[in-house]
Design a protein around this motif. Structure first.
Motif, PDB file in Angstrom:
ATOM      1  N   VAL A   1       5.629   7.968   3.282  1.00 24.15           N
ATOM      2  CA  VAL A   1       6.490   7.430   3.657  1.00 24.15           C
ATOM      3  C   VAL A   1       7.072   7.650   4.946  1.00 24.15           C
ATOM      4  CG1 VAL A   1       9.130   7.445   3.395  1.00 24.15           C
ATOM      5  CG2 VAL A   1       7.488   7.684   1.285  1.00 24.15           C
ATOM      6  N   PHE A   2       6.645   8.867   5.475  1.00 21.90           N
ATOM      7  CA  PHE A   2       7.160   9.340   7.189  1.00 21.90           C
ATOM      8  C   PHE A   2       5.952   8.154   7.954  1.00 21.90           C
ATOM      9  CE2 PHE A   2       5.353  11.504  10.744  1.00 21.90           C
ATOM     10  CZ  PHE A   2       6.478  11.610  11.657  1.00 21.90           C
ATOM     11  N   VAL A   3       4.644   8.234   7.643  1.00 19.87           N
ATOM     12  CA  VAL A   3       3.854   7.264   8.528  1.00 19.87           C
ATOM     13  C   VAL A   3       4.425   5.816   8.484  1.00 19.87           C
ATOM     14  CG1 VAL A   3       1.604   6.330   8.813  1.00 19.87           C
ATOM     15  CG2 VAL A   3       1.973   8.736   8.229  1.00 19.87           C
ATOM     16  N   TRP A   4       4.612   5.277   7.269  1.00 17.93           N
ATOM     17  CA  TRP A   4       5.128   4.109   7.034  1.00 17.93           C
ATOM     18  C   TRP A   4       6.481   3.651   7.892  1.00 17.93           C
ATOM     19  CZ3 TRP A   4       9.661   2.384   4.848  1.00 17.93           C
ATOM     20  CH2 TRP A   4       9.877   0.914   4.323  1.00 17.93           C
ATOM     21  N   TRP A   5       7.424   4.714   7.706  1.00 18.15           N
ATOM     22  CA  TRP A   5       8.759   4.626   8.549  1.00 18.15           C
ATOM     23  C   TRP A   5       8.457   4.563   9.935  1.00 18.15           C
ATOM     24  CZ3 TRP A   5      12.988   2.506   7.816  1.00 18.15           C
ATOM     25  CH2 TRP A   5      14.181   2.930   8.788  1.00 18.15           C
ATOM     26  N   ARG A   6       7.639   5.235  10.342  1.00 16.93           N
ATOM     27  CA  ARG A   6       7.240   5.475  11.927  1.00 16.93           C
ATOM     28  C   ARG A   6       6.685   4.030  12.564  1.00 16.93           C
ATOM     29  NH1 ARG A   6       3.063   9.436  13.756  1.00 16.93           N
ATOM     30  NH2 ARG A   6       1.842   7.761  14.589  1.00 16.93           N
ATOM     31  N   GLU A   7       5.846   3.500  11.568  1.00 14.31           N
ATOM     32  CA  GLU A   7       5.251   2.373  11.945  1.00 14.31           C
ATOM     33  C   GLU A   7       6.215   1.289  11.990  1.00 14.31           C
ATOM     34  OE1 GLU A   7       1.984   1.728  13.243  1.00 14.31           O
ATOM     35  OE2 GLU A   7       2.106   3.657  13.311  1.00 14.31           O
TER      36      GLU A   7
ATOM     37  N   ALA B   1       1.029  20.551  -7.828  1.00 21.38           N
ATOM     38  CA  ALA B   1       2.077  19.957  -8.246  1.00 21.38           C
ATOM     39  C   ALA B   1       3.193  20.000  -7.134  1.00 21.38           C
ATOM     40  CB  ALA B   1       2.694  20.616  -9.306  1.00 21.38           C
ATOM     41  N   ILE B   2       2.918  20.813  -6.133  1.00 17.91           N
ATOM     42  CA  ILE B   2       3.700  20.718  -4.733  1.00 17.91           C
ATOM     43  C   ILE B   2       3.221  19.952  -3.812  1.00 17.91           C
ATOM     44  CG2 ILE B   2       4.389  22.087  -3.014  1.00 17.91           C
ATOM     45  CD1 ILE B   2       4.729  24.525  -5.074  1.00 17.91           C
ATOM     46  N   GLU B   3       1.576  20.033  -3.781  1.00 20.76           N
ATOM     47  CA  GLU B   3       0.935  19.114  -2.856  1.00 20.76           C
ATOM     48  C   GLU B   3       0.857  17.545  -2.987  1.00 20.76           C
ATOM     49  OE1 GLU B   3      -3.434  18.980  -2.806  1.00 20.76           O
ATOM     50  OE2 GLU B   3      -3.428  20.596  -1.218  1.00 20.76           O
ATOM     51  N   TRP B   4       0.985  17.156  -4.098  1.00 17.58           N
ATOM     52  CA  TRP B   4       1.078  15.588  -4.487  1.00 17.58           C
ATOM     53  C   TRP B   4       2.239  15.066  -3.799  1.00 17.58           C
ATOM     54  CZ3 TRP B   4      -3.153  13.183  -4.306  1.00 17.58           C
ATOM     55  CH2 TRP B   4      -4.265  13.631  -4.946  1.00 17.58           C
ATOM     56  N   PRO B   5       3.677  15.446  -4.196  1.00 16.93           N
ATOM     57  CA  PRO B   5       4.677  14.933  -3.533  1.00 16.93           C
ATOM     58  C   PRO B   5       4.564  15.052  -1.983  1.00 16.93           C
ATOM     59  CG  PRO B   5       5.337  16.190  -5.494  1.00 16.93           C
ATOM     60  CD  PRO B   5       3.715  16.671  -5.212  1.00 16.93           C
ATOM     61  N   VAL B   6       4.106  16.121  -1.571  1.00 22.67           N
ATOM     62  CA  VAL B   6       4.244  16.338   0.082  1.00 22.67           C
ATOM     63  C   VAL B   6       3.268  14.999   0.509  1.00 22.67           C
ATOM     64  CG1 VAL B   6       3.088  17.578   2.151  1.00 22.67           C
ATOM     65  CG2 VAL B   6       4.441  18.625   0.056  1.00 22.67           C
ATOM     66  N   PHE B   7       2.198  14.845  -0.117  1.00 29.35           N
ATOM     67  CA  PHE B   7       1.480  13.595   0.446  1.00 29.35           C
ATOM     68  C   PHE B   7       2.198  12.199   0.296  1.00 29.35           C
ATOM     69  CE2 PHE B   7      -2.798  15.703  -1.118  1.00 29.35           C
ATOM     70  CZ  PHE B   7      -2.864  16.583   0.198  1.00 29.35           C
ATOM     71  N   ALA B   8       2.935  12.042  -0.600  1.00 30.15           N
ATOM     72  CA  ALA B   8       3.733  11.000  -0.901  1.00 30.15           C
ATOM     73  C   ALA B   8       4.857  10.938   0.301  1.00 30.15           C
ATOM     74  CB  ALA B   8       4.626  10.872  -2.053  1.00 30.15           C
TER      75      ALA B   8
ATOM     76  N   ALA C   1       0.783  -1.267   0.012  1.00 31.21           N
ATOM     77  CA  ALA C   1       0.101   0.033   0.186  1.00 31.21           C
ATOM     78  C   ALA C   1       0.723   1.325   0.111  1.00 31.21           C
ATOM     79  CB  ALA C   1      -1.070  -0.028   1.275  1.00 31.21           C
ATOM     80  N   MET C   2       1.997   1.359   0.823  1.00 30.43           N
ATOM     81  CA  MET C   2       2.985   2.506   0.780  1.00 30.43           C
ATOM     82  C   MET C   2       3.555   2.611  -0.598  1.00 30.43           C
ATOM     83  SD  MET C   2       6.328   3.364   1.000  1.00 30.43           S
ATOM     84  CE  MET C   2       7.266   2.153   1.324  1.00 30.43           C
ATOM     85  N   VAL C   3       3.902   1.518  -1.334  1.00 27.78           N
ATOM     86  CA  VAL C   3       4.596   1.725  -2.624  1.00 27.78           C
ATOM     87  C   VAL C   3       3.432   2.183  -3.567  1.00 27.78           C
ATOM     88  CG1 VAL C   3       5.567   0.346  -4.482  1.00 27.78           C
ATOM     89  CG2 VAL C   3       6.429   0.101  -2.162  1.00 27.78           C
ATOM     90  N   VAL C   4       2.417   1.486  -3.514  1.00 26.08           N
ATOM     91  CA  VAL C   4       1.235   1.949  -4.562  1.00 26.08           C
ATOM     92  C   VAL C   4       0.832   3.570  -4.206  1.00 26.08           C
ATOM     93  CG1 VAL C   4      -1.331   1.805  -5.031  1.00 26.08           C
ATOM     94  CG2 VAL C   4       0.464  -0.305  -4.947  1.00 26.08           C
ATOM     95  N   LEU C   5       0.626   4.001  -2.974  1.00 27.29           N
ATOM     96  CA  LEU C   5       0.324   5.173  -2.840  1.00 27.29           C
ATOM     97  C   LEU C   5       1.445   6.273  -3.215  1.00 27.29           C
ATOM     98  CD1 LEU C   5      -1.630   5.017   0.798  1.00 27.29           C
ATOM     99  CD2 LEU C   5      -2.375   5.557  -1.362  1.00 27.29           C
ATOM    100  N   VAL C   6       2.704   5.926  -2.905  1.00 28.74           N
ATOM    101  CA  VAL C   6       3.813   6.918  -3.187  1.00 28.74           C
ATOM    102  C   VAL C   6       3.922   6.877  -4.679  1.00 28.74           C
ATOM    103  CG1 VAL C   6       6.213   7.088  -3.075  1.00 28.74           C
ATOM    104  CG2 VAL C   6       4.907   6.572  -1.226  1.00 28.74           C
ATOM    105  N   VAL C   7       3.748   5.862  -5.347  1.00 30.03           N
ATOM    106  CA  VAL C   7       3.816   6.002  -6.837  1.00 30.03           C
ATOM    107  C   VAL C   7       2.610   6.912  -7.445  1.00 30.03           C
ATOM    108  CG1 VAL C   7       3.854   4.683  -9.010  1.00 30.03           C
ATOM    109  CG2 VAL C   7       5.485   3.939  -7.057  1.00 30.03           C
ATOM    110  N   ALA C   8       1.455   6.603  -6.901  1.00 29.93           N
ATOM    111  CA  ALA C   8       0.179   7.249  -7.299  1.00 29.93           C
ATOM    112  C   ALA C   8       0.545   8.741  -7.165  1.00 29.93           C
ATOM    113  CB  ALA C   8      -0.753   6.673  -6.774  1.00 29.93           C
ATOM    114  N   PHE C   9       0.692   8.898  -5.896  1.00 32.10           N
ATOM    115  CA  PHE C   9       0.962  10.327  -5.604  1.00 32.10           C
ATOM    116  C   PHE C   9       1.817  11.121  -6.296  1.00 32.10           C
ATOM    117  CE2 PHE C   9      -0.958   9.769  -1.087  1.00 32.10           C
ATOM    118  CZ  PHE C   9      -2.133   9.784  -1.327  1.00 32.10           C
TER     119      PHE C   9
END
Length: 139
Positions: free
Chosen positions: A56-62, A45-52, A15-23
């Motif tokens: 990654v931050f939430v995944w790394w913290r978990e 164009a700035i907002e979507w990479p911030v979401f990605a 899910a993390m990989v799919v979301l990052v690639v999609a964002f």
């Protein structure tokens, strides 16, 4: 590390990989739209990479939290012993609500306000008749 290879964690990794690639893909799409003259797309164009980055931050913290739990380390910061040898009392995780008895306040200077008394009677009638509408008040 075995804990991160369970089916639940595999779903999280995918899910993390799919979301990052999609964002990031949506960010690139917004860049191409912005280059085409759509000024609003510059913000997206700035907002979507911030979401990605947030994903990654939430995944790394978990992942870090799961690895700490596997090693048996406490999740929060350890209390320091530099303050002294006194034991530190921890606050309970769940607190009980404080119950306060409500009593009507006495009027200031013993003055009775007629409008206030009528309004209080109206409010007590509304409280006694929860299904009634304010227009049904007999007084």
């Amino acid at each position: 590390m075995q804990r991160l290879r369970t089916p639940a964690w595999i779903v999280r990794h995918v899910a993390m990989v799919v979301l990052v690639v999609a964002f990031l893909g949506l960010g690139w799409w917004q860049v191409t739209r912005a280059a085409g003259g759509n000024a609003l797309s510059f913000g997206y164009a700035i907002e979507w990479p911030v979401f990605a980055g947030f994903v990654v931050f939430v995944w790394w913290r978990e992942v870090r939290q799961a690895l700490r739990a596997e090693r048996g380390e406490p999740a929060g910061p350890a209390p320091s012993a530099a303050a002294g040898d006194e034991p530190v009392a921890e606050t309970p995780a769940v607190r009980r609500p404080v119950r306060v008895a409500r009593t009507p306040a006495a009027p200031a200077d013993g003055a009775d306000d007629g409008e206030l008394a009528a309004y209080n009677r109206y409010l007590s009638w509304l409280n006694a008749n929860p299904g009634a509408r304010p227009g049904d008040y007999p007084g």
